[in-house]
Write a protein that holds these residues in place. Structure first.
Motif, PDB file in Angstrom:
ATOM      1  N   GLY A 145      48.354  88.027  -0.173  1.00  0.00           N
ATOM      2  CA  GLY A 145      48.427  86.600  -0.492  1.00  0.00           C
ATOM      3  C   GLY A 145      47.302  85.896   0.248  1.00  0.00           C
ATOM      4  N   ILE A 146      47.095  84.641  -0.050  1.00  0.00           N
ATOM      5  CA  ILE A 146      46.028  83.889   0.627  1.00  0.00           C
ATOM      6  C   ILE A 146      46.473  82.441   0.783  1.00  0.00           C
ATOM      7  N   GLY A 147      45.854  81.714   1.693  1.00  0.00           N
ATOM      8  CA  GLY A 147      46.232  80.316   1.916  1.00  0.00           C
ATOM      9  C   GLY A 147      47.682  80.241   2.352  1.00  0.00           C
ATOM     10  N   GLY A 148      48.442  79.412   1.674  1.00  0.00           N
ATOM     11  CA  GLY A 148      49.838  79.231   2.046  1.00  0.00           C
ATOM     12  C   GLY A 148      50.686  80.477   1.850  1.00  0.00           C
ATOM     13  N   SER A 149      50.198  81.418   1.066  1.00  0.00           N
ATOM     14  CA  SER A 149      50.953  82.652   0.854  1.00  0.00           C
ATOM     15  C   SER A 149      50.561  83.718   1.879  1.00  0.00           C
ATOM     16  N   ASP A 150      49.841  83.284   2.892  1.00  0.00           N
ATOM     17  CA  ASP A 150      49.370  84.217   3.926  1.00  0.00           C
ATOM     18  C   ASP A 150      49.465  83.607   5.324  1.00  0.00           C
ATOM     19  N   ALA A 197      52.237  88.153  -3.037  1.00  0.00           N
ATOM     20  CA  ALA A 197      52.748  86.800  -2.793  1.00  0.00           C
ATOM     21  C   ALA A 197      51.755  85.779  -3.325  1.00  0.00           C
ATOM     22  N   SER A 198      52.139  85.105  -4.363  1.00  0.00           N
ATOM     23  CA  SER A 198      51.279  84.059  -4.907  1.00  0.00           C
ATOM     24  C   SER A 198      52.154  83.092  -5.692  1.00  0.00           C
ATOM     25  N   LYS A 199      52.125  81.855  -5.275  1.00  0.00           N
ATOM     26  CA  LYS A 199      52.935  80.856  -5.966  1.00  0.00           C
ATOM     27  C   LYS A 199      52.587  80.840  -7.448  1.00  0.00           C
ATOM     28  N   THR A 200      51.305  80.780  -7.726  1.00  0.00           N
ATOM     29  CA  THR A 200      50.872  80.661  -9.124  1.00  0.00           C
ATOM     30  C   THR A 200      50.718  82.016  -9.811  1.00  0.00           C
ATOM     31  N   PHE A 201      50.489  83.050  -9.031  1.00  0.00           N
ATOM     32  CA  PHE A 201      50.180  84.395  -9.524  1.00  0.00           C
ATOM     33  C   PHE A 201      48.913  84.387 -10.382  1.00  0.00           C
ATOM     34  N   THR A 202      48.014  83.482 -10.067  1.00  0.00           N
ATOM     35  CA  THR A 202      46.721  83.467 -10.757  1.00  0.00           C
ATOM     36  C   THR A 202      45.567  83.515  -9.763  1.00  0.00           C
ATOM     37  N   THR A 203      45.856  83.355  -8.494  1.00  0.00           N
ATOM     38  CA  THR A 203      44.792  83.241  -7.491  1.00  0.00           C
ATOM     39  C   THR A 203      43.930  84.505  -7.506  1.00  0.00           C
ATOM     40  N   ILE A 204      42.639  84.306  -7.721  1.00  0.00           N
ATOM     41  CA  ILE A 204      41.758  85.450  -8.011  1.00  0.00           C
ATOM     42  C   ILE A 204      41.712  86.453  -6.865  1.00  0.00           C
ATOM     43  N   GLN A 339      45.017  74.378  10.236  1.00  0.00           N
ATOM     44  CA  GLN A 339      43.851  73.932   9.476  1.00  0.00           C
ATOM     45  C   GLN A 339      44.217  73.754   8.013  1.00  0.00           C
ATOM     46  N   GLN A 340      44.989  74.700   7.473  1.00  0.00           N
ATOM     47  CA  GLN A 340      45.401  74.508   6.074  1.00  0.00           C
ATOM     48  C   GLN A 340      46.421  73.386   5.961  1.00  0.00           C
ATOM     49  N   LEU A 341      47.441  73.458   6.834  1.00  0.00           N
ATOM     50  CA  LEU A 341      48.508  72.451   6.739  1.00  0.00           C
ATOM     51  C   LEU A 341      47.925  71.039   6.803  1.00  0.00           C
ATOM     52  N   MET A 343      44.409  69.983   7.027  1.00  0.00           N
ATOM     53  CA  MET A 343      43.187  69.585   6.305  1.00  0.00           C
ATOM     54  C   MET A 343      43.349  69.687   4.788  1.00  0.00           C
ATOM     55  N   GLU A 344      44.193  70.623   4.310  1.00  0.00           N
ATOM     56  CA  GLU A 344      44.412  70.679   2.862  1.00  0.00           C
ATOM     57  C   GLU A 344      45.334  69.534   2.440  1.00  0.00           C
ATOM     58  N   SER A 345      46.151  69.058   3.385  1.00  0.00           N
ATOM     59  CA  SER A 345      47.056  67.951   3.058  1.00  0.00           C
ATOM     60  C   SER A 345      46.353  66.600   3.155  1.00  0.00           C
ATOM     61  N   GLY A 499      40.710  69.347  -4.011  1.00  0.00           N
ATOM     62  CA  GLY A 499      39.418  69.662  -3.390  1.00  0.00           C
ATOM     63  C   GLY A 499      39.079  71.138  -3.363  1.00  0.00           C
ATOM     64  N   VAL A 500      40.046  72.002  -3.656  1.00  0.00           N
ATOM     65  CA  VAL A 500      39.732  73.437  -3.637  1.00  0.00           C
ATOM     66  C   VAL A 500      39.314  73.932  -5.023  1.00  0.00           C
ATOM     67  N   GLU A 501      39.407  73.065  -6.027  1.00  0.00           N
ATOM     68  CA  GLU A 501      39.239  73.545  -7.408  1.00  0.00           C
ATOM     69  C   GLU A 501      37.794  73.767  -7.828  1.00  0.00           C
ATOM     70  N   GLY A 503      35.032  74.635  -6.315  1.00  0.00           N
ATOM     71  CA  GLY A 503      34.437  75.900  -5.872  1.00  0.00           C
ATOM     72  C   GLY A 503      34.973  77.083  -6.671  1.00  0.00           C
ATOM     73  N   LYS A 504      36.295  77.030  -6.970  1.00  0.00           N
ATOM     74  CA  LYS A 504      36.887  78.132  -7.755  1.00  0.00           C
ATOM     75  C   LYS A 504      36.229  78.191  -9.138  1.00  0.00           C
ATOM     76  N   GLU A 505      36.076  77.024  -9.755  1.00  0.00           N
ATOM     77  CA  GLU A 505      35.485  76.988 -11.112  1.00  0.00           C
ATOM     78  C   GLU A 505      34.058  77.510 -11.102  1.00  0.00           C
TER      79      GLU A 505
HETATM   80  O1  LIG Z   1      50.075  81.082  -3.623  1.00  0.00           O
HETATM   81  P1  LIG Z   1      48.896  80.927  -4.518  1.00  0.00           P
HETATM   82  O2  LIG Z   1      49.243  80.290  -5.834  1.00  0.00           O
HETATM   83  O3  LIG Z   1      48.195  82.250  -4.706  1.00  0.00           O
HETATM   84  O4  LIG Z   1      47.881  79.943  -3.820  1.00  0.00           O
HETATM   85  C1  LIG Z   1      47.292  80.257  -2.607  1.00  0.00           C
HETATM   86  C2  LIG Z   1      46.649  79.057  -1.990  1.00  0.00           C
HETATM   87  O5  LIG Z   1      45.621  78.564  -2.810  1.00  0.00           O
HETATM   88  C3  LIG Z   1      45.581  77.148  -2.759  1.00  0.00           C
HETATM   89  O6  LIG Z   1      45.988  76.671  -3.975  1.00  0.00           O
HETATM   90  C4  LIG Z   1      44.217  76.622  -2.462  1.00  0.00           C
HETATM   91  O7  LIG Z   1      43.214  77.372  -2.999  1.00  0.00           O
HETATM   92  C5  LIG Z   1      46.542  76.778  -1.652  1.00  0.00           C
HETATM   93  O8  LIG Z   1      47.050  75.522  -1.767  1.00  0.00           O
HETATM   94  C6  LIG Z   1      47.541  77.875  -1.769  1.00  0.00           C
HETATM   95  O9  LIG Z   1      48.306  77.976  -0.598  1.00  0.00           O
END
Ligand SMILES: O=P(O)(O)OC[C@H]1O[C@](O)(CO)[C@@H](O)[C@@H]1O
Length: 535
Positions: A145-150, A197-204, A339-341, A343-345, A499-501, A503-505
């Protein structure tokens, strides 16, 4: 509200020449500017905030409608307006049973049911009732997982190492193949459980790492890898598409933001490591802080006070960053988590209604554990040209009674740093030191210039009895609510992260160019770098 901002600025002008140390002429200053709740003591006395400033800051929070916003959050109103979502991570740690309704549905039964399922699964993995494909007990878990899932699970698992009696837990987050390689090379696929672990299950990053780890499992144990998989997500269609069995998926709702999610299924690796009882103690700590936040008067309310100090330093004093300095090695990932909690908020410049903010919002948050930081960046904290408000964390008791001398030194250093930041060392004192060292004439003055400390640099200290799961739960929830209160005062939505979008695109568009496609339309720098990076 703007009149209060003006009054605060005036108060600052009137008091900025004052030394923080002089405020301790009041023998009760510590008692009046420190507050205790269940286990935590927050000391804000080593700041230049006085009664008048604090009263103004409290009226600022009042006039921002803090109490209403707080109640709206706990009630499940859709305060994340940009995404039309409720913000209810607090429900994940609440033992309350009164219905909590979102979109016509009481969310409590699903929270309880998921927590019970996590608990059954964790118990079974830990006891060996759920085993690897070959019947072996799982020795290792990889959380992908990454970000909040990590960050939350990484931080909490490390923080609670003394309670770690379950399988080894490894956290794979970075898309850099080095991360996967270095974790996998140490592990045996036959005894490794994988949580995607991924909330969206799309995070690359997570999907790429999952693909690599699933291939590694197949190479190690054959195609039938289902027994080695679990998932944490809100997107059951996607977990199914990855071949993860329904009963191995721990879901949560969209009203849990990624960076607020460690209290629910995202906390599964923590639960596997420390066991369900300790995980529940973590939740209880978070809930205790929720109750405190909801009920304590502003002047005794830890998250509110911490936020008000943050506002004072960011907006009134103009400090652009804050340093989080845990004198607790096991909190070494707390700064990264915060930093995530934070600065991302709150790293935003647009208000709820889309208008530009009139004032600065979220500061840069950074830090490292003491005492290590002392031998690195504290030089700048003490003598640099910019003032960085410091936030110290320290336990009364360690988990290592046999190493008491270490903990005594740790405490002495923590207290010494906040004292040194406040007191500094005058030029006159430094002249005396230079003289004692044998310097005379101009050299003595030069030496004194280098050896004097401006002092008058603010800090706050959070003291706790011992880093238990209950205490850690309180600390995390304290910071969550601090971020919330600051967001309310700044008038921003702390629960989206557009603000994270971008860069992803752009990364998606650049991938074919990295792989050889014509970088037409790209700027000269990007084209030049693509050329240099072509392997
Ligand atoms: O759990 P996901 O959907 O993989 O997202 C991981 C992280 O990516 C973000 O959307 C930012 O890129 C965070 O807010 C989130 O915690």
């Amino acid at each position: 509200m703007s009149a209060i901002w003006t009054e605060l600025e005036e108060r600052h002008r009137a008091t900025s020449a004052r030394r923080i140390a002089s405020l301790f002429d009041d023998p009760d200053r510590f008692d009046r500017f420190s507050t205790e709740t269940d286990d935590l003591l927050l000391d804000i006395s080593k700041t230049n905030i006085d009664d008048e400033a604090l009263a103004l800051l409290i009226s600022l929070a009042d006039s921002a409608g803090l109490a209403d916003r707080r109640d709206a959050m706990f009630r499940g109103d859709k305060i994340n307006m940009a995404e039309n979502r409720a913000v209810l991570h607090t429900a994940l740690r609440s033992p309350e049973t009164a219905p909590l309704v979102v979109d016509g549905v009481d969310v409590r039964p699903a929270v309880t049911e998921t927590l019970d399922r996590m608990e059954r699964f964790a118990r079974a993995v830990r006891s060996g009732d759920v085993t690897a494909q070959n019947g072996a007990i799982f020795t290792d878990v990889i959380n992908i997982g990454i970000g909040g899932s990590d960050l939350g699970p990484v931080m909490a698992t490390l923080a609670l190492a003394p309670y770690h009696d379950g399988p080894n837990v490894h956290f794979l987050s970075n898309v850099d193949g080095a991360h996967a390689h270095d974790i996998l090379k140490r592990l045996n696929p036959e005894t490794t459980l994988v949580i995607v672990a991924s909330k969206t299950f799309t995070t690359i990053e997570t999907m790429t790492n999952a693909g690599t780890v699933l291939d590694w499992l197949r190479a190690g144990i054959g195609t039938d890898i289902g027994a080695h998989l679990a998932a944490v997500s809100t997107a059951r269609d996607r977990t199914a598409a990855m071949g993860i069995a329904e009963e191995r998926v721990f879901g949560f709702a969209d009203w849990v933001g990624g960076r607020y999610s460690l209290w629910g299924p995202v906390g599964l690796p923590i639960m596997l490591a420390i066991g369900p009882e300790n995980f529940r103690a973590l939740l209880a700590g978070g809930h205790a802080m929720d109750r405190h936040f909801q009920t304590a008067e502003a002047r005794q309310n830890l998250p509110v006070l911490m936020a008000l100090v943050g506002i004072w330093h960011r907006n009134i004093c103009g400090y652009g960053s804050r340093a989080v300095l845990p004198y607790d090695q096991r909190l070494s990932r707390l700064p990264a988590y915060l930093q995530q909690l934070d600065m991302e908020s709150n790293g935003k410049s647009v208000a709820m209604d889309g208008s530009r903010l009139e004032r600065s919002a979220g500061p840069v948050v950074w830090g490292e554990p003491g005492t290590n930081g002392q031998h690195a960046f504290y030089q700048l904290l003490h003598q640099g040209t910019d003032v960085v408000p410091a936030e110290f964390l320290i336990a009364a008791e360690s988990h290592e009674p046999g190493l008491q001398a270490h903990h005594d030194l740790l405490k002495a250093n923590c207290l010494a740093q906040s004292e040194a930041l406040m007191l500094g060392r005058s030029f006159k004192q430094a002249l005396q030191i230079a003289e004692q060292l044998g310097f005379g004439g101009e050299a003595r003055k030069r030496q004194a210039a280098h050896r004097s400390f401006p002092g008058n640099r603010p800090s706050i200290t959070l003291a706790y009895p011992k880093l238990t799961p209950f205490v850690l739960g309180q600390i995390i929830a304290l910071y969550e609510h601090r971020v919330f209160v600051e967001g309310v005062i700044w008038g921003i939505n702390s629960f989206d992260q557009w603000g994270v979008e971008l860069g992803k695109e752009l990364a998606n568009g650049l991938l074919p160019m990295v792989q050889g496609a014509d970088p037409a339309g790209k700027d000269g720098s990007t084209r030049g770098l693509l050329h240099k990076l072509s392997a």
